[in-house]
Enzyme design. Structure first.
Site, short mmCIF file in Angstrom:
data_model
loop_
_atom_site.label_atom_id
_atom_site.label_comp_id
_atom_site.label_asym_id
_atom_site.label_seq_id
_atom_site.Cartn_x
_atom_site.Cartn_y
_atom_site.Cartn_z
N ASP A 1 -1.36 -12.13 5.79
CA ASP A 1 -2.35 -12.86 6.58
C ASP A 1 -3.70 -12.84 5.89
O ASP A 1 -4.37 -13.87 5.74
CB ASP A 1 -2.43 -12.24 7.97
CG ASP A 1 -3.34 -13.03 8.92
OD1 ASP A 1 -3.59 -14.21 8.65
OD2 ASP A 1 -3.79 -12.45 9.91
N LYS B 1 0.86 -1.19 0.00
CA LYS B 1 0.00 0.00 0.00
C LYS B 1 0.89 1.24 0.00
O LYS B 1 0.72 2.18 0.78
CB LYS B 1 -0.93 -0.01 1.22
CG LYS B 1 -2.05 1.02 1.17
CD LYS B 1 -3.07 0.76 0.07
CE LYS B 1 -4.20 1.80 0.14
NZ LYS B 1 -5.16 1.66 -0.99
N ASP C 1 -5.37 -3.48 -2.20
CA ASP C 1 -6.81 -3.55 -2.44
C ASP C 1 -7.10 -3.97 -3.88
O ASP C 1 -8.00 -4.77 -4.14
CB ASP C 1 -7.49 -2.22 -2.08
CG ASP C 1 -6.73 -1.00 -2.52
OD1 ASP C 1 -5.54 -1.11 -2.86
OD2 ASP C 1 -7.32 0.09 -2.52
#
Length: 275
Positions: free
Chosen positions: A249, A192, A225
């Site tokens: 995760d 990100k 995302d």
């Protein structure tokens, strides 16, 4: 025939049942295993005050290999994750999860062959946290305001997200070495960095630099995302994914869901000389 010493952590909840079934399956292969059976988790915590007693970690250090059944992690309170403690204390820095379609397993896709490589020792999972209302938390909030001018409400809890050059390079090299050793064609770094420029941005910078040492492996990067959306729409485009801890995760469970669930997507936590 050579024998092998293996620690078996029986876990709690459904853990003991799974551990026993796993043990029977492995014994049926004919390989001679000297099982060192240990307990960790909620039951042990209630008995001793520690969900991961020192003798459990010492046994794993001696055998070098452990198989761990599911272990309870309290949500929002209670003791910290046993899984996280094991990774940190034994420096099991790489979590490797292959996610592959199998005939007869009900899933949305039938042609997936992904490998998720997750950094295991830093990021928000480092466990560096400051509880709401405590003096240290208030001092940290005041220090951040002094250094940055940013105002954080005094009733906040804070978690720290460290990302280092050293550990980023270690996990990215692990991903590229795995790809090369297993005939994989591409590594995708997931991040990100468009928002967290000094943490995820550093991870991406290191990944791009390391990729230059592997000209035989294609490299690309994806914002996390967007990566999640693309995995749901067109997972066939991807091969080996390498991610910081928290994203790893989440995305590894997403990939497991694509092939039928966690039951067909086992994970291994791997260090320099033990797993």
């Amino acid at each position: 025939m050579a024998s092998h010493d293996v620690t078996l952590l029986t876990g709690d909840g459904i853990g003991p049942e799974i551990a026993e079934a796993t043990r029977r399956c492995i014994d049926a292969t004919g390989v001679t295993i000297n099982w060192h059976v240990k307990e960790a988790g909620l039951k042990v915590f209630e008995e001793t005050g520690d969900p991961l007693p020192p003798d459990v970690v010492d046994t794993i250090r001696k055998t070098k290999v452990a198989i761990k059944a599911p272990i309870t992690t309290p949500v929002g309170k209670g003791f910290r994750s046993v899984n996280v403690r094991l990774r940190k204390e034994l420096d099991l820095y790489a979590c490797l999860r292959p996610c592959k379609s199998y005939a007869g397993v009900n899933s949305k896709f039938d042609d997936i062959d992904l490998v998720v490589v997750r950094e295991n020792t830093e990021d928000l999972y480092a466990g560096i946290e400051f509880k709401e209302g405590e003096g240290a938390t208030h001092r940290l909030i005041d220090t951040i305001a002094e250094l940055t001018g940013d105002s954080i409400p005094q009733d906040s809890g804070i978690s720290i997200k460290p990302i280092s050059i050293q550990r980023s390079e270690r996990i990215v090299r692990f991903a590229f070495d795995y790809a090369r050793d297993n005939g994989r064609k591409k590594v995708t770094a997931v991040h990100k960095a468009n928002i967290m420029k000094y943490s995820d941005g550093l991870f991406l910078e290191v990944a791009r630099r390391v990729a230059k040492d592997y000209p035989d492996i294609e490299f690309e990067d994806r914002i996390v995302d967007n990566m999640c959306m693309q995995l749901v729409q067109k997972p066939q485009l991807y091969d080996v994914l390498v991610l910081p801890n928290l994203y790893g995760d989440i995305v590894s469970d997403l990939c497991a869901g694509l092939v039928g669930g966690l039951g067909v997507a086992p994970g291994g936590n791997i260090g320099r000389n033990m797993a």
